[in-house]
Design an enzyme around this catalytic site. Structure first.
Site, short mmCIF file in Angstrom:
data_model
loop_
_atom_site.label_atom_id
_atom_site.label_comp_id
_atom_site.label_asym_id
_atom_site.label_seq_id
_atom_site.Cartn_x
_atom_site.Cartn_y
_atom_site.Cartn_z
N SER A 18 -0.86 41.49 9.12
CA SER A 18 -2.30 41.90 9.07
C SER A 18 -2.28 43.48 9.39
CB SER A 18 -3.21 41.35 10.30
OG SER A 18 -4.47 41.83 10.31
N HIS A 43 -2.28 40.64 4.61
CA HIS A 43 -3.55 40.18 5.27
C HIS A 43 -4.34 41.38 5.58
CE1 HIS A 43 -6.14 37.03 6.97
NE2 HIS A 43 -6.47 37.84 8.02
N ASP A 45 -8.07 42.28 6.71
CA ASP A 45 -9.32 41.80 7.83
C ASP A 45 -10.62 42.64 7.36
OD1 ASP A 45 -8.49 39.75 9.17
OD2 ASP A 45 -6.98 40.93 10.05
N MET A 47 -14.28 43.59 8.29
CA MET A 47 -15.31 43.24 9.19
C MET A 47 -16.59 44.03 8.98
SD MET A 47 -12.98 43.26 12.78
CE MET A 47 -11.57 42.54 12.58
N HIS A 76 -9.57 38.62 4.14
CA HIS A 76 -10.23 37.59 5.12
C HIS A 76 -11.69 38.28 5.41
CE1 HIS A 76 -10.43 36.16 9.70
NE2 HIS A 76 -11.38 35.66 8.68
N MET A 78 -14.85 38.74 7.01
CA MET A 78 -15.64 38.40 8.31
C MET A 78 -17.01 39.13 8.04
SD MET A 78 -12.47 38.83 11.21
CE MET A 78 -11.65 39.60 9.83
N MET A 147 -8.89 29.91 12.51
CA MET A 147 -8.78 30.91 13.36
C MET A 147 -8.24 30.61 14.96
SD MET A 147 -9.61 33.52 11.81
CE MET A 147 -9.26 34.71 13.15
N ASP A 185 -4.30 32.61 12.07
CA ASP A 185 -4.61 33.76 12.10
C ASP A 185 -5.25 34.04 13.58
OD1 ASP A 185 -5.59 36.40 12.09
OD2 ASP A 185 -7.08 36.46 10.47
C1 DX5 Z 1 -8.73 38.91 13.93
C2 DX5 Z 1 -8.31 39.19 12.61
C3 DX5 Z 1 -6.83 38.76 12.58
C4 DX5 Z 1 -6.09 39.83 13.38
C5 DX5 Z 1 -4.83 39.12 13.99
O1 DX5 Z 1 -9.92 39.10 14.15
O2 DX5 Z 1 -8.70 38.19 11.68
O3 DX5 Z 1 -6.13 39.20 11.16
O4 DX5 Z 1 -5.72 41.07 12.82
O5 DX5 Z 1 -4.39 40.08 14.97
P1 DX5 Z 1 -2.96 39.71 16.08
O6 DX5 Z 1 -2.08 39.01 15.03
O7 DX5 Z 1 -3.04 41.01 16.65
O8 DX5 Z 1 -3.81 38.67 16.84
ZN ZN Z 2 -7.55 37.80 9.67
#
Ligand code: DX5
Ligand code: ZN
Length: 226
Positions: A18, A43, A45, A47, A76, A78, A147, A185
């Site tokens: 990620s 990956h 992320d 947000m 991903h 969010m 998740m 994840d």
């Molecule tokens: C959380 C994200 C993850 C995050 C995971 O909101 O969706 O992808 O980056 O990070 P670690 O591996 O540090 O828990």
């Molecule tokens: Zn993620």
């Protein structure tokens, strides 16, 4: 493509580092670190500060990284309104776009839109969302993302109670002859990831544990051997 591993029928394991845990002043270098470790997925992320209480980066960053890497961009979203942004991420070079089941929007239409844009599509469940929430979509998706922390931040502890959800989704996949990837994840390292593997997961997002690892090649090789 399905193989027997740890006593269950599953897909070959894939590690998806990620980028959230990468160096945000030098994201291109972090992409290269992942690529040099021999992984094939990355990956991303995304947000919105609304669906989750944090902000990350947007399609412009994805587009800027795209020409630098051949990694599969596993995106991903969010977002409270993911349907408004799937086109931007597809155009930016995402290979796969996953959307959460929790917000109210046209899930089915958005999955179709993602596919029509030429991307793989996935559905994501928060820890509090039961597997039954996505049961009706399992034949429509390329990926189900479970998740294993409440999304929003990297570095949180793995929630072992999600293993049961993985076992159920894995069982449905086998019983119904479906082919979606089962991704996890949040708080994934070589110990929690293996627990997820034994529960049927095949795709492992690792942020903190991967980028902090002393030997990222060995980390990637270990996951590949699960
Ligand atoms: C959380 C994200 C993850 C995050 C995971 O909101 O969706 O992808 O980056 O990070 P670690 O591996 O540090 O828990
Ligand atoms: Zn993620």
């Amino acid at each position: 493509m399905f193989t027997e591993s740890c006593g269950i029928v599953t897909l070959p394991p894939l590690l998806a580092p990620s980028l959230l845990a990468g160096d945000h002043a030098h994201l291109a270098d972090s992409v290269r670190l992942a690529e040099d470790a021999g992984v094939t997925w990355l990956h991303l992320d995304i947000m919105d500060g609304h669906f989750v209480p944090n902000l990350s980066f947007g399609p412009q960053v994805v587009a800027a990284l795209r020409p630098l890497s051949r990694l599969f961009f596993d995106t991903h979203l969010m977002l409270s309104e993911p349907h408004r942004y799937v086109e931007a991420f597809a155009k930016a070079g995402s290979d796969s776009i996953s959307i959460h089941i929790e917000p109210e929007y046209d899930h089915c239409g958005t999955l179709k839109h993602i596919r029509d844009l030429g991307c793989k599509c996935g559905l994501v469940l928060n820890p509090g969302t039961p597997a039954t929430a996505v049961e009706g979509f399992l034949s429509e998706v390329d990926l189900i993302l479970v998740m294993t922390v409440q999304p929003g931040f990297g570095g949180q502890p793995f929630r072992a109670e999600m293993l049961e959800k993985l076992r159920l989704l894995s069982r449905w996949r086998n019983e119904r002859g479906l082919r979606f990837r089962l991704e996890v994840d949040g708080g994934i390292d070589l110990e929690t990831g293996l627990q997820c593997r034994q529960a049927g997961a095949d795709t492992f997002v690792a942020g903190t544990s991967f980028f902090a690892a002393e030997d990222r090649d060995a980390f990637a090789r270990t996951v590949a051997a699960w």
